[in-house]
Design a protein around this motif. Structure first.
Motif, short mmCIF file in Angstrom:
data_model
loop_
_atom_site.label_atom_id
_atom_site.label_comp_id
_atom_site.label_asym_id
_atom_site.label_seq_id
_atom_site.Cartn_x
_atom_site.Cartn_y
_atom_site.Cartn_z
N GLU A 94 0.78 -1.23 0.00
CA GLU A 94 0.00 0.00 0.00
C GLU A 94 0.81 1.29 0.00
O GLU A 94 0.27 2.35 -0.22
CB GLU A 94 -0.93 0.06 1.23
CG GLU A 94 -1.99 -0.99 1.26
CD GLU A 94 -1.63 -2.13 2.19
OE1 GLU A 94 -2.53 -2.83 2.63
OE2 GLU A 94 -0.44 -2.33 2.47
N VAL A 95 2.10 1.23 0.30
CA VAL A 95 2.88 2.46 0.40
C VAL A 95 3.24 2.96 -0.99
O VAL A 95 3.86 2.24 -1.78
CB VAL A 95 4.16 2.24 1.24
CG1 VAL A 95 4.96 3.53 1.34
CG2 VAL A 95 3.80 1.73 2.63
N GLU A 96 2.85 4.20 -1.27
CA GLU A 96 3.12 4.80 -2.58
C GLU A 96 4.50 5.45 -2.59
O GLU A 96 4.94 6.01 -1.59
CB GLU A 96 2.05 5.85 -2.90
CG GLU A 96 0.65 5.25 -3.00
CD GLU A 96 -0.44 6.30 -3.06
OE1 GLU A 96 -0.14 7.52 -3.07
OE2 GLU A 96 -1.62 5.90 -3.08
N TRP A 97 5.13 5.42 -3.75
CA TRP A 97 6.46 5.99 -3.90
C TRP A 97 6.45 7.48 -3.56
O TRP A 97 7.38 7.99 -2.93
CB TRP A 97 6.99 5.76 -5.32
CG TRP A 97 8.39 6.23 -5.47
CD1 TRP A 97 8.82 7.32 -6.16
CD2 TRP A 97 9.56 5.63 -4.89
NE1 TRP A 97 10.18 7.44 -6.06
CE2 TRP A 97 10.67 6.41 -5.28
CE3 TRP A 97 9.78 4.52 -4.07
CZ2 TRP A 97 11.96 6.12 -4.89
CZ3 TRP A 97 11.08 4.24 -3.69
CH2 TRP A 97 12.15 5.03 -4.10
N GLN A 98 5.40 8.20 -3.95
CA GLN A 98 5.30 9.64 -3.66
C GLN A 98 5.31 9.90 -2.16
O GLN A 98 5.83 10.93 -1.71
CB GLN A 98 4.01 10.23 -4.28
CG GLN A 98 3.97 10.21 -5.77
CD GLN A 98 3.46 8.88 -6.33
OE1 GLN A 98 3.17 7.93 -5.59
NE2 GLN A 98 3.37 8.79 -7.65
N THR A 99 4.77 8.98 -1.40
CA THR A 99 4.78 9.12 0.06
C THR A 99 6.20 9.02 0.58
O THR A 99 6.63 9.83 1.41
CB THR A 99 3.88 8.05 0.71
OG1 THR A 99 2.55 8.19 0.21
CG2 THR A 99 3.88 8.17 2.22
#
Length: 184
Positions: free
Chosen positions: A150-155
């Motif tokens: 679930e962790v997005e690269w943008q985050t």
């Protein structure tokens, strides 16, 4: 990320809670002196507990029989609250309403602590926290133990831009293999 190197885990190893406690030891001592606030952020905080199901084992020549049992252990949220010296501010994030309710109960049991419970998508919440705060005198430990990928690269880019948040990221290798396979 910034700061002293943190202990890393072998990719196939999922640390037990007692191992996670060791990660916290000395965090405040490693923070540079110009940081006067130390935060703990748990982006997939769950309920504060981990449920371990032990299957029934029959007796054999080497081992006694054991009945099936379910054991409750402290999760990362409770472990973080037990760290000495304490974190100055603690943020627990979870998108599931039942998990957020359990975390609010945990906050109520610790009224002397500055705890924020965020019932939201972790990516949105983390980006909001990064944007809403000045990181000049604040250092944070971000614990990422997602339920999947679930962790997005943008985050991660937003977190890295602070140069003040250390990330402990546990992720499922199966999801990584799947992602690589889809891009080949």
């Amino acid at each position: 990320m910034s700061g002293a190197p943190l202990r890393t885990w072998r990719p196939a190893h999922r640390p037990e809670a007692r191992d996670r406690r060791k990660l916290f030891d000395g965090v405040r001592d490693r923070a540079p002196p110009h940081f006067n606030q130390l935060w703990y952020i748990d982006a997939f905080a769950g309920t504060g507990f981990r449920t371990i199901k032990h299957v029934e084992r029959r007796e054999n020549l080497l081992e006694a029989a054991e009945p099936q049992r379910i054991e409750q252990r402290r999760g990362s949220a409770q472990i973080a609250l037990g760290v000495k010296p304490r974190f100055d501010f603690t943020v627990f994030i979870d998108a599931k309403p039942s998990h957020a309710a359990a975390l609010m109960d945990l906050r109520a049991k610790n009224p002397q602590r500055h705890i924020e419970v965020v019932n939201s998508d972790a990516n949105q919440a983390l980006r909001s926290i990064v944007e809403a705060n000045s990181w000049a005198s604040t250092r944070a430990v971000l614990f990422l133990d997602p339920y999947g990928m679930e962790v997005e690269w943008q985050t991660l880019e937003a977190v890295a831009s602070t140069k003040a948040i250390d990330v402990w990221f546990l992720f499922p290798l199966s999801g990584l293999y799947l992602s690589i396979g889809l891009q080949i």
